[in-house]
Design a protein around this motif. Structure first.
Motif: not given
Length: 300
Positions: A87-92
């Motif tokens: 599970i990642m965020d939009g910044q990777g």
């Protein structure tokens, strides 16, 4: 249907999330009037003090390789769960390792979101990855679970707090991002996603894979373009910072829309740095310098 992968927008306040009928993709079930926009900078995830490998340069950290791995317990415990997703965020940046305990080959079974720094990703001599935990399978059975694999609890501060307390991990900032414009997504959902250029509605490539850096943050996206039915396709690595992830409304659902700050002509240029089926080039500093120089991106 487009290859556009399903997105989960993990906001604390708004949104009702669910999963699609196909495993590995996430559908967000929230009103289109609450549409999210450009991904903004989100707070850093937990302090990654345990991110080490036995041999950091033994191989490439591909998303696809990590997701085919397993979680292991201490000592002779061996395999205690399958790695279902990252599970990642939009910044990777990685926030959670999604484990599946029970079921078959990671499908079905209980889904458990382990805060990323709790374990250690280790690459074995055969280049296979595993996620090393200090708890046994019986202990992991006591962890909070995600009902039917839904990621909705990740926007619930009470659930997140309880989950971090179970794993004795500190909660650093807002694990779900900042406001309605930040989101978490399944890494598997990004692969095979159509990629659009700087302008226009036509896809110019697809995300074939994602390469992670030493801190396991997304560093490069491998974009495939050209060819017929996958044959003769070019694979061009681009710095992950060139991608722009948006949440686009489709009735009451959202899809993950990926744009890249370049053109189709440039990706297909004879000068474009191509892998030509040799991913090991991603370990060559000279080749990476070519990538950054070609796209005009500062290596730092």
């Amino acid at each position: 249907m487009s290859f556009n992968a399903r997105l989960i927008a993990a906001s604390w306040i708004v949104g009702v999330l669910g999963t699609s009928v196909s495993f590995g993709q996430v559908i967000e079930e929230r009103p289109a009037s609450q549409r999210g926009g450009q991904v903004s900078e989100a707070p850093s995830p937990l302090t990654n003090t345990q991110l080490t490998t036995e041999n950091p340069q033994a191989g490439i950290r591909r998303i696809s390789d990590l997701l085919s791995g397993e979680a292991r317990g201490p000592g002779d415990e061996g395999r205690i769960a399958a790695i279902s997703d990252l599970i990642m965020d939009g910044q990777g940046r990685p926030h959670y390792v999604l484990l599946s305990r029970g079921g078959l080959a990671g499908v079905g079974g209980e889904k458990i979101a382990v805060p990323f720094p709790v374990g250690t990703f280790v690459q074995a001599d055969d280049h296979h990855w595993h996620y090393q935990l200090s708890m046994t399978g019986d202990q992991l059975d006591q962890a909070p679970t995600l009902e039917e694999g839904s990621l909705a609890p990740l926007r619930d501060p009470n659930w997140v707090r309880a989950n971090h307390q179970f794993f004795t991990a500190d909660v650093a900032g807002d694990e779900a991002g900042t406001g309605d414009d930040a989101f978490l997504f399944r890494a598997e959902a990004l692969t095979a996603t159509d990629v659009f250029g700087q302008s226009g509605d036509n896809a110019i490539a697809s995300v074939d894979n994602v390469i992670l850096g030493p801190d396991f943050r997304a560093t490069y996206a491998i974009l495939g373009n050209g060819g017929v039915a996958g044959i003769g396709k070019n694979q061009v690595p681009v710095p992950f910072s060139m991608l722009r992830l948006n949440a686009e409304a489709d009735d009451d659902r959202y899809t993950l829309v990926v744009r890249v700050e370049t053109t189709e002509e440039r990706l297909q240029s004879d000068r474009a740095p191509r892998l030509d089926g040799n991913d090991e080039r991603m370990l060559d500093p000279t080749f990476l310098d070519r990538v950054h120089e070609f796209f005009g991106v500062d290596p730092s």
